[in-house]
Each structure stands twice: as C-alpha cells, then as structure tokens.
Scaffold this motif. Structure first.
Motif, PDB file in Angstrom:
ATOM      1  N   GLU B  16       0.810  -1.225   0.000  1.00 24.12           N
ATOM      2  CA  GLU B  16       0.000   0.000   0.000  1.00 24.12           C
ATOM      3  C   GLU B  16       0.842   1.273   0.000  1.00 24.12           C
ATOM      4  OE1 GLU B  16      -2.994  -0.129   2.999  1.00 24.12           O
ATOM      5  OE2 GLU B  16      -3.857  -2.016   2.279  1.00 24.12           O
ATOM      6  N   ALA B  17       2.145   1.172  -0.049  1.00 24.86           N
ATOM      7  CA  ALA B  17       2.992   2.373  -0.137  1.00 24.86           C
ATOM      8  C   ALA B  17       2.936   2.949  -1.541  1.00 24.86           C
ATOM      9  CB  ALA B  17       4.430   2.029   0.239  1.00 24.86           C
ATOM     10  N   PHE B  18       3.360   4.217  -1.660  1.00 30.51           N
ATOM     11  CA  PHE B  18       3.435   4.901  -2.949  1.00 30.51           C
ATOM     12  C   PHE B  18       4.767   4.576  -3.620  1.00 30.51           C
ATOM     13  CE2 PHE B  18       2.082   8.094  -5.906  1.00 30.51           C
ATOM     14  CZ  PHE B  18       3.251   8.643  -6.414  1.00 30.51           C
ATOM     15  N   LEU B  19       4.686   4.335  -4.921  1.00 30.48           N
ATOM     16  CA  LEU B  19       5.882   3.957  -5.680  1.00 30.48           C
ATOM     17  C   LEU B  19       6.230   5.017  -6.712  1.00 30.48           C
ATOM     18  CD1 LEU B  19       8.004   1.854  -6.795  1.00 30.48           C
ATOM     19  CD2 LEU B  19       6.187   1.136  -8.363  1.00 30.48           C
ATOM     20  N   THR B  20       7.513   5.366  -6.782  1.00 31.20           N
ATOM     21  CA  THR B  20       8.058   6.129  -7.900  1.00 31.20           C
ATOM     22  C   THR B  20       9.356   5.469  -8.339  1.00 31.20           C
ATOM     23  OG1 THR B  20       7.174   8.240  -7.120  1.00 31.20           O
ATOM     24  CG2 THR B  20       8.936   8.327  -8.736  1.00 31.20           C
ATOM     25  N   ASN B  59      -1.793   1.557 -16.758  1.00 33.70           N
ATOM     26  CA  ASN B  59      -2.185   0.160 -16.805  1.00 33.70           C
ATOM     27  C   ASN B  59      -2.018  -0.429 -15.410  1.00 33.70           C
ATOM     28  OD1 ASN B  59      -2.944  -2.383 -17.783  1.00 33.70           O
ATOM     29  ND2 ASN B  59      -0.884  -2.902 -18.443  1.00 33.70           N
ATOM     30  N   LYS B  60      -2.960  -1.201 -14.956  1.00 30.88           N
ATOM     31  CA  LYS B  60      -2.888  -1.918 -13.680  1.00 30.88           C
ATOM     32  C   LYS B  60      -2.592  -0.989 -12.504  1.00 30.88           C
ATOM     33  CE  LYS B  60      -1.163  -6.181 -15.814  1.00 30.88           C
ATOM     34  NZ  LYS B  60      -0.113  -7.227 -15.794  1.00 30.88           N
ATOM     35  N   GLY B  61      -3.037   0.249 -12.575  1.00 31.02           N
ATOM     36  CA  GLY B  61      -2.804   1.206 -11.499  1.00 31.02           C
ATOM     37  C   GLY B  61      -1.492   1.959 -11.622  1.00 31.02           C
ATOM     38  N   PHE B  62      -0.644   1.572 -12.566  1.00 31.84           N
ATOM     39  CA  PHE B  62       0.611   2.276 -12.827  1.00 31.84           C
ATOM     40  C   PHE B  62       0.363   3.401 -13.833  1.00 31.84           C
ATOM     41  CE2 PHE B  62       3.795  -0.407 -10.794  1.00 31.84           C
ATOM     42  CZ  PHE B  62       3.140  -1.622 -10.662  1.00 31.84           C
ATOM     43  N   GLU B  63       1.130   4.489 -13.674  1.00 29.51           N
ATOM     44  CA  GLU B  63       1.048   5.610 -14.604  1.00 29.51           C
ATOM     45  C   GLU B  63       2.439   6.163 -14.874  1.00 29.51           C
ATOM     46  OE1 GLU B  63      -3.208   7.701 -13.428  1.00 29.51           O
ATOM     47  OE2 GLU B  63      -1.326   8.555 -12.710  1.00 29.51           O
ATOM     48  N   ALA B  64       2.604   6.740 -16.068  1.00 26.92           N
ATOM     49  CA  ALA B  64       3.835   7.465 -16.388  1.00 26.92           C
ATOM     50  C   ALA B  64       3.477   8.526 -17.410  1.00 26.92           C
ATOM     51  CB  ALA B  64       4.909   6.534 -16.929  1.00 26.92           C
ATOM     52  N   THR B  65       4.037   9.731 -17.251  1.00 28.72           N
ATOM     53  CA  THR B  65       3.757  10.836 -18.154  1.00 28.72           C
ATOM     54  C   THR B  65       5.011  11.211 -18.913  1.00 28.72           C
ATOM     55  OG1 THR B  65       2.039  11.682 -16.693  1.00 28.72           O
ATOM     56  CG2 THR B  65       2.926  13.206 -18.334  1.00 28.72           C
ATOM     57  N   TYR B  66       4.891  11.342 -20.205  1.00 30.37           N
ATOM     58  CA  TYR B  66       5.986  11.703 -21.122  1.00 30.37           C
ATOM     59  C   TYR B  66       6.247  13.191 -20.949  1.00 30.37           C
ATOM     60  CZ  TYR B  66       8.282  11.609 -25.822  1.00 30.37           C
ATOM     61  OH  TYR B  66       9.140  11.674 -26.886  1.00 30.37           O
ATOM     62  N   ARG B  67       7.391  13.523 -20.320  1.00 29.98           N
ATOM     63  CA  ARG B  67       7.754  14.913 -20.072  1.00 29.98           C
ATOM     64  C   ARG B  67       8.935  15.289 -20.954  1.00 29.98           C
ATOM     65  NH1 ARG B  67       3.348  16.779 -17.452  1.00 29.98           N
ATOM     66  NH2 ARG B  67       3.045  15.817 -15.390  1.00 29.98           N
ATOM     67  N   LYS B  77       2.848   4.489  -8.860  1.00 25.65           N
ATOM     68  CA  LYS B  77       1.648   3.754  -8.474  1.00 25.65           C
ATOM     69  C   LYS B  77       1.288   4.181  -7.067  1.00 25.65           C
ATOM     70  CE  LYS B  77      -0.631  -0.722  -8.321  1.00 25.65           C
ATOM     71  NZ  LYS B  77      -0.559  -2.189  -8.453  1.00 25.65           N
ATOM     72  N   GLY B  78       0.013   4.434  -6.870  1.00 24.07           N
ATOM     73  CA  GLY B  78      -0.405   4.995  -5.594  1.00 24.07           C
ATOM     74  C   GLY B  78      -0.365   4.012  -4.431  1.00 24.07           C
ATOM     75  N   SER B  79      -0.556   2.721  -4.701  1.00 22.79           N
ATOM     76  CA  SER B  79      -0.643   1.739  -3.629  1.00 22.79           C
ATOM     77  C   SER B  79      -0.156   0.390  -4.174  1.00 22.79           C
ATOM     78  CB  SER B  79      -2.079   1.622  -3.128  1.00 22.79           C
ATOM     79  OG  SER B  79      -2.194   0.623  -2.147  1.00 22.79           O
ATOM     80  N   VAL B  80       1.072   0.029  -3.832  1.00 21.08           N
ATOM     81  CA  VAL B  80       1.637  -1.192  -4.401  1.00 21.08           C
ATOM     82  C   VAL B  80       1.152  -2.424  -3.639  1.00 21.08           C
ATOM     83  CG1 VAL B  80       3.688  -0.076  -5.351  1.00 21.08           C
ATOM     84  CG2 VAL B  80       3.733  -0.962  -2.998  1.00 21.08           C
TER      85      VAL B  80
END
Lengths: 115, 112
Positions: B16-20, B59-67, B77-80
């Motif tokens: 449930e921790a935040f992932l980067t 996908n599957k709660g994961f996100e990434a933004t092209y910067r 991911k907000g909650s692993v």
C-alpha cells in the motif's frame, strides 16, 4: 500457448563450441528481434527482421554471430567459437507491424553459459 | 546517442505504499517511451507506453507521463501490492527505428 517460444531454455557449452538457438514468434508477426541481456543489465539490441529480411545489426553482433529467418517465420541465432563473454540471456521478441509505438512481445529467453 | 537512465534498485516498500521509479532519457527526435515489467520466471511484458509529449500511459494502477521538457518518464503507483514485486525496465524507441533501448532495470520488492 500462442506466445513467443524460445528453445532451448538453457544451454551450457564449452568454450570454442558452436551453439544455435531457435525462436518461434507469434503467428503472423512480421517483425522479429533478438536481444542479449547480461546480469544486472537491461536487454541490448542485436538484430531484427522484417519477414525474412534482416534489416539492422548492432555493432555488438560480431562476426561469430549470425541470425537467419529463412521463411519469415521462425528464426535461429548461431554463435560460433563461443567465448565466456557470450554467457548471457538471449531474448527474442516479435511485433505485428513496424512502427516505434508498436508493442514487442518477448519470449522467456535462452540462458547461455559458456564454461 | 540514444540512452535511458533509471534509478538503481532494489526498491523495497511495504504493501500500500506509494511507488516512484525514476527514468530519464536522451534521444534525438521524438521517441516513444515504454515501461516493461519482468515478473519472476516470466518474459518481459509491456506495462504501459506513451508516444508523444504530455501523453500519460496507464495500466494496472501504474502511470507514467511523457515529459519532454525534463526528458523523463517516471513510473508511479499509488498503492503497491506484493504481486507488483518484479523488475521494471524503462525503454525508448527512437525516431526512424523500431528497436528498443532499455535502462538497466529496477527491482521492486513489496512486503506485506
């Protein structure tokens, strides 16, 4: 199972021997790629095919390496006179079309150990 | 030349921790960006992708933004979950080629 299939899964060979790996891509995928992955590293591109034509080869691919895709379906990767530095996981991937946004589907790889 | 740099692992988190996982790239032109994941005993599989600046892949709660301004594509991911334990690879496909250039991978370990 209609995924990318690689054989064998594991290969142990003595230095100086030749080895050949096989990749069966997903049916009707016309792009086929080979990558090499060493421990703790990401996959490195080796070569790729569009149908039976080999379109690009990496500088990593020495003269001892040769890849073929004779009928545009399965592919083989041969390493001649293996060296200990060739020990790695060899990955095959296929994709249904060209385009830099196209997903590549990977096999589970062939792990080569040269002793 | 084209390259991808991602943070070294392992990353160890509680459930449930935040992932980067950070990823930056160097490329000519306008590459497509990808995150691939490798679960134990399985082959690499696509997790998400983005093909142009400001696109967000998810996908599957994961996100990434092209910067484009920071040449980054950080995975979040907000909650692993324990089942997210795997090795994550950031990759790019540069203009004019279909081959993938991968980062070195980041191992994620999630404990209950």
């Amino acid at each position: 199972d209609t995924g990318v299939s690689q054989n064998p899964r594991h290969k142990i060979t003595k230095r100086g021997q030749n080895v050949t790996f096989r990749c069966d891509p997903i049916s009707e995928h016309n792009r086929l790629y080979w990558y090499r992955q060493t421990l703790g590293q990401g996959p490195e591109f080796l070569t790729y095919f569009q149908n039976e034509a080999q379109l690009e080869k990496s500088r990593l691919l020495s003269d001892r390496f040769s890849a073929e895709r004779p009928k545009g379906s399965f592919s083989t990767l041969e390493i001649q006179r293996t060296e200990q530095g060739d020990s790695a996981m060899y990955l095959c991937a296929s994709s249904p079309r060209q385009g830099r946004d196209t997903e590549a589907f990977f096999g589970q790889g062939t792990r080569l150990t040269v002793v | 030349g084209n390259s991808v740099t991602q943070m070294e692992g392992p990353v160890t988190l509680s459930e449930e921790a935040f992932l980067t996982i950070n990823c930056t790239y160097t490329a000519t032109g306008y590459p497509s960006l990808f995150w691939y994941v490798q679960y134990p005993g399985e082959g690499l599989q696509l997790l998400l992708k983005a093909t142009k600046a400001d696109d967000k892949g998810s996908n599957k709660g994961f996100e990434a933004t092209y910067r484009k301004e920071t040449t980054s594509f950080h995975l979040e991911k907000g909650s692993v979950q324990v089942s997210d334990s795997a090795v994550y690879f950031c990759a790019l496909s540069a203009s004019g080629t279909d081959k993938l250039i991968f980062g070195t991978g980041t191992r994620l370990q999630v404990f209950p």
